[in-house]
Structure formats: C-alpha cells, structure tokens
Design an enzyme around this catalytic site. Structure first.
Site, PDB file in Angstrom:
ATOM      1  N   LYS A   1      20.471  23.468-121.078  1.00 37.00           N
ATOM      2  CA  LYS A   1      21.625  23.795-120.232  1.00 37.00           C
ATOM      3  C   LYS A   1      22.920  23.358-120.902  1.00 37.00           C
ATOM      4  O   LYS A   1      23.922  24.082-120.856  1.00 37.00           O
ATOM      5  CB  LYS A   1      21.497  23.129-118.858  1.00 37.00           C
TER       6      LYS A   1
ATOM      7  N   LYS B   1      10.795  32.809-119.854  1.00 36.12           N
ATOM      8  CA  LYS B   1      10.326  32.450-118.510  1.00 36.12           C
ATOM      9  C   LYS B   1      11.276  33.066-117.485  1.00 36.12           C
ATOM     10  O   LYS B   1      12.489  33.104-117.728  1.00 36.12           O
ATOM     11  CB  LYS B   1      10.369  30.919-118.409  1.00 36.12           C
TER      12      LYS B   1
ATOM     13  N   LYS C   1      16.683  32.087-113.088  1.00 37.79           N
ATOM     14  CA  LYS C   1      17.978  32.546-112.562  1.00 37.79           C
ATOM     15  C   LYS C   1      19.037  32.533-113.658  1.00 37.79           C
ATOM     16  O   LYS C   1      19.868  33.426-113.731  1.00 37.79           O
ATOM     17  CB  LYS C   1      18.448  31.592-111.443  1.00 37.79           C
TER      18      LYS C   1
HETATM   19  P1  TYM Z   1      14.273  25.417-109.450  1.00 40.07           P
HETATM   20  O1  TYM Z   1      15.231  25.629-108.331  1.00 40.07           O
HETATM   21  O2  TYM Z   1      14.680  25.852-110.805  1.00 40.07           O
HETATM   22  O3  TYM Z   1      12.877  26.119-109.132  1.00 40.07           O
HETATM   23  C1  TYM Z   1      12.171  25.864-107.925  1.00 40.07           C
HETATM   24  C2  TYM Z   1      10.686  25.820-108.224  1.00 40.07           C
HETATM   25  O4  TYM Z   1      10.243  27.055-108.823  1.00 40.07           O
HETATM   26  C3  TYM Z   1       9.528  26.776-110.018  1.00 40.07           C
HETATM   27  N1  TYM Z   1       9.777  27.860-110.988  1.00 40.07           N
HETATM   28  C4  TYM Z   1       8.812  28.543-111.625  1.00 40.07           C
HETATM   29  N2  TYM Z   1       7.467  28.446-111.574  1.00 40.07           N
HETATM   30  C5  TYM Z   1       6.752  29.300-112.348  1.00 40.07           C
HETATM   31  N3  TYM Z   1       7.318  30.238-113.160  1.00 40.07           N
HETATM   32  C6  TYM Z   1       8.665  30.372-113.230  1.00 40.07           C
HETATM   33  N4  TYM Z   1       9.220  31.299-114.017  1.00 40.07           N
HETATM   34  C7  TYM Z   1       9.479  29.492-112.443  1.00 40.07           C
HETATM   35  N5  TYM Z   1      10.813  29.337-112.274  1.00 40.07           N
HETATM   36  C8  TYM Z   1      10.973  28.332-111.383  1.00 40.07           C
HETATM   37  C9  TYM Z   1      10.117  25.468-110.523  1.00 40.07           C
HETATM   38  O5  TYM Z   1       9.227  24.812-111.415  1.00 40.07           O
HETATM   39  C10 TYM Z   1      10.315  24.715-109.232  1.00 40.07           C
HETATM   40  O6  TYM Z   1       9.111  24.097-108.827  1.00 40.07           O
HETATM   41  N6  TYM Z   1      14.701  20.590-110.683  1.00 40.07           N
HETATM   42  C11 TYM Z   1      14.112  21.503-109.718  1.00 40.07           C
HETATM   43  C12 TYM Z   1      14.540  21.244-108.284  1.00 40.07           C
HETATM   44  C13 TYM Z   1      14.264  19.875-107.771  1.00 40.07           C
HETATM   45  C14 TYM Z   1      13.001  19.309-107.477  1.00 40.07           C
HETATM   46  C15 TYM Z   1      13.245  18.015-106.960  1.00 40.07           C
HETATM   47  C16 TYM Z   1      11.701  19.779-107.638  1.00 40.07           C
HETATM   48  C17 TYM Z   1      15.209  18.944-107.435  1.00 40.07           C
HETATM   49  N7  TYM Z   1      14.593  17.824-106.948  1.00 40.07           N
HETATM   50  C18 TYM Z   1      12.206  17.166-106.600  1.00 40.07           C
HETATM   51  C19 TYM Z   1      10.653  18.926-107.252  1.00 40.07           C
HETATM   52  C20 TYM Z   1      10.922  17.640-106.745  1.00 40.07           C
HETATM   53  C21 TYM Z   1      14.524  22.914-110.075  1.00 40.07           C
HETATM   54  O7  TYM Z   1      15.494  23.132-110.752  1.00 40.07           O
HETATM   55  O8  TYM Z   1      13.810  23.882-109.481  1.00 40.07           O
END
Ligand code: TYM
Length: 341
Positions: free
Chosen positions: A117, A197, A200
């Site tokens: 990022k 992957k 967004k």
């Molecule tokens: P975020 O918002 O990017 O994504 C939310 C969840 O979706 C999963 N994910 C995917 N899984 C499989 N294939 C993909 N292409 C894919 N894209 C996204 C992510 O792994 C995630 O589980 N840092 C985290 C948010 C967060 C969080 C937390 C998660 C903040 N605090 C505490 C767990 C526990 C994030 O950016 O997710």
C-alpha cells in the site's frame, strides 16, 4: 482447534463494494460460525481502518452503512451475531494505543500489505503503518480465539499472536493467541483480470450487489485458458479463471461431468461455459440482491441492528479495557491504594 472455539472476531473495511472475494473468502465463514456461536461471533465494519488510505469523508457514512447492509443481505443474521461499527466502540483505538507502545516498528515495516500500500501512494500516513496494531486490538479486545479471514490476512493474524504473547509476558496472562480460520475452498479468490487477487484497490472485482448485466459483461470479456484460441482447441480447465469460479458457484456434478470434460474435448466453447457460470453465480447472488433491495427500503433495520451490536460489543470491550488499564499501571479514578491521604 474447532472444539476450543469460543469467540470469533472478524472485520471488513467499508472502502468500496463488497465483492465475491470477501463473500467466498470471509463472509460465508462468518455466517457459518455465527450460526454456531451466536452472540459470541463479533463482526465489525472497520471504519477506522478504512481512513488509513485516501478516502472521501462525505461518503464514508454511506459506505459504512452499505457494508453492513451487504453483509446482512449476504446472510449474516444480526439477530444472532454481534454486528457493529468499529468507531462506535472507542476501546478499539484505546487498546490500539497501548499495543502501539509495545510493538517494535520493525515488525510493522516488514508487513507485506503495508509495503504494497505504501508503494502505491504519495502520502503514507502513520496510520497505515499502525494498521495491523489496530487490527490486533480489534481481535484481542474481545479475547477472540478464532479469526475467519482470507489468506491475505495471515501475516496480520500472526502479528496479533505476537502482540498477545508480548503483552502477556510483560503484564501477566491476559489475551489468548488467536488462530486464523481460512475457507479452504476459497482462500484467495482471483480477480476478474485473471492476474491478481480480487481486491478493491486493484479494481478487478465482481460485487455481490452488482447488476446482472454488468456481471455478465465482466465474465464475457474475462480471460480463459490462453491455449484455447479457437473454439475447436481443447482446453485445460485448471489453467482457466472461469473454471476456478465454477468451483465456487456451480454444482460439483456439473463441474466434474460437464465443465471439465467438455472443456478438455472442446465440446463446449468458452462463452457457453461462461453462461453456465453466470447462471450458477446469479442463482447465489440473486437472493442476496433481493434482500439488499428490501433493506435499502428499510434502512432502520440496518441501523437498529448496528445499535444492538454496539451495545453488545461495548459490554465485552469495556471490562477488558479496564483490565488492561489496570495491568499497564494507569491511575484510575478513585484508586484505593493512592487516595488515602
Ligand atoms: P478487507 O476489508 O480487505 O477484506 C475483508 C475480508 O475478505 C477477505 N478477502 C478475500 N478472501 C479471499 N479472496 C480474496 N480475493 C479476498 N479479498 C478479501 C479478507 O481476507 C478479509 O477476511 N485488515 C482486514 C480488516 C480487519 C480485520 C480485523 C479482519 C480489520 N480488523 C480484525 C479480521 C480481524 C481487511 O482489510 O479486510
């Protein structure tokens, strides 16, 4: 690990549409674990994480609301689980500060997501570096033992475990070391570009609430097995993005008995194969979209659910934060030992 599972936490950023990568990689597991654990399953729309990168303040409220709506529409039942907005429970950022003081900067600069990022933007705020510390606080504030996420979050969960270990060693046993819980069938859903992957920030997504004709247009133009140039060329399904998507959405019988053999012997063309996928995908997404339309007409259902979630999350978060304040040695109002004059 399954047997020990008592409390689950996970989060999603309101930084754009909820896509099928989120749905398959995370939300489907949230729904399943929510069925098992009820109110012990905590899911948060993590708005403080979303503001670590450039964003538009005038649309953040709407996107936070939409993220909650999309999760409920996908099948997360707020009457069963605890669904809430991160910034409405201020203990998240308070605990994050305590963890910040205990986390080596080097542990944060080596995080892959931070490096990715940071490379892509001109202004790198300190919040982007501290991002995984806030994530650790999210999880540990609830003393969660299980964190259902996609594979891309594994490094952050490992850091969370280290933060818990370091805190426990210095201040006494307080936090469990949580385990990641990955959907083996879709740990890392590829984007519609077939290259990266689904994400967004890359812009290669299919939204769970996207209009059917827009989804079809993306599928129609998506890459397939590069060796299949002409309709009559035999294909190798395992090299094809569309086959991978079939494994997520289509009946396994159809995949095994039609998609795979017919692709290999050029019995069906790629467009036909994409049609079959589109039908299977819409069978799963259509009810979600119908529920979303209903919720849009009844926004109070979403807002009430988030308020219930906030109350429940606060009930758990407050005493844990009080325990932390005590353990790190902060003077509390009316502290008995020191108020005797
Ligand atoms: P975020 O918002 O990017 O994504 C939310 C969840 O979706 C999963 N994910 C995917 N899984 C499989 N294939 C993909 N292409 C894919 N894209 C996204 C992510 O792994 C995630 O589980 N840092 C985290 C948010 C967060 C969080 C937390 C998660 C903040 N605090 C505490 C767990 C526990 C994030 O950016 O997710």
């Amino acid at each position: 690990m399954m047997a020990a599972m008592k409390r689950v936490f996970s989060g999603i950023q309101p930084s754009g549409e909820i896509h099928i990568g989120n749905y398959l990689g995370a939300i489907k597991n949230w729904i399943a674990l929510g069925e098992r654990l009820g109110k012990e399953a905590f899911f948060s729309i993590v708005d403080y994480h979303a503001i670590t990168q450039s964003y538009d303040p005038s649309s953040l409220k709407k996107r936070t609301f939409e993220a909650a709506l999309a999760n409920i529409a996908a099948g997360l039942d707020p009457e069963k689980v605890t669904l809430f907005v991160q910034s409405q429970v201020p203990e998240h950022t308070e605990l994050a500060w305590v963890f910040t003081t205990q986390t080596p900067v080097g542990d944060l600069t080596r995080m892959t997501q931070y490096k990715d990022k940071a490379r892509r933007q001109a202004f790198v705020g300190a919040g982007l570096l501290m991002y995984p510390v806030l994530q650790a606080a999210d999880i540990l504030l609830y003393k969660a033992d299980t964190v259902p996420v996609g594979e891309d979050q594994l490094q952050h969960i490992e850091l969370t475990r280290e933060i818990a270990r370091r805190f426990n060693a210095r201040f006494g046993e307080t936090f469990p070391e949580p385990q990641a819980y990955i959907n083996k069938d879709a740990p890392r859903v590829p984007g519609i570009d077939g290259a990266a992957k689904m994400s967004k920030s890359v812009g290669n997504t299919i939204g769970t609430l996207e209009a059917p004709d827009s989804i079809w247009e993306k599928l129609r133009t998506a890459p397939t097995d590069p060796a299949r140039v002409r309709r009559s060329d035999p294909g190798e399904p395992t090299r094809c993005l569309i086959w991978r998507y079939h494994t997520y959405f289509s009946d396994p019988d159809l995949v095994q008995n039609v998609v795979e053999p017919e692709c290999r012997r050029a019995g069906i063309g790629c467009v036909e194969c994409k049609r079959l996928l589109f039908d299977a995908m819409m069978r799963e997404l259509e009810p979600i979209q119908t529920r979303a339309d209903h919720l849009r007409r009844h926004p109070e259902v979403v807002m009430d659910a988030l308020e219930d979630g906030r109350k429940r999350a606060s009930e758990v978060a407050k005493p844990v934060m009080e325990e932390v304040r005590e353990k790190v040695g902060l003077l509390r109002p009316g502290d008995a030992a020191l108020s005797s004059r």
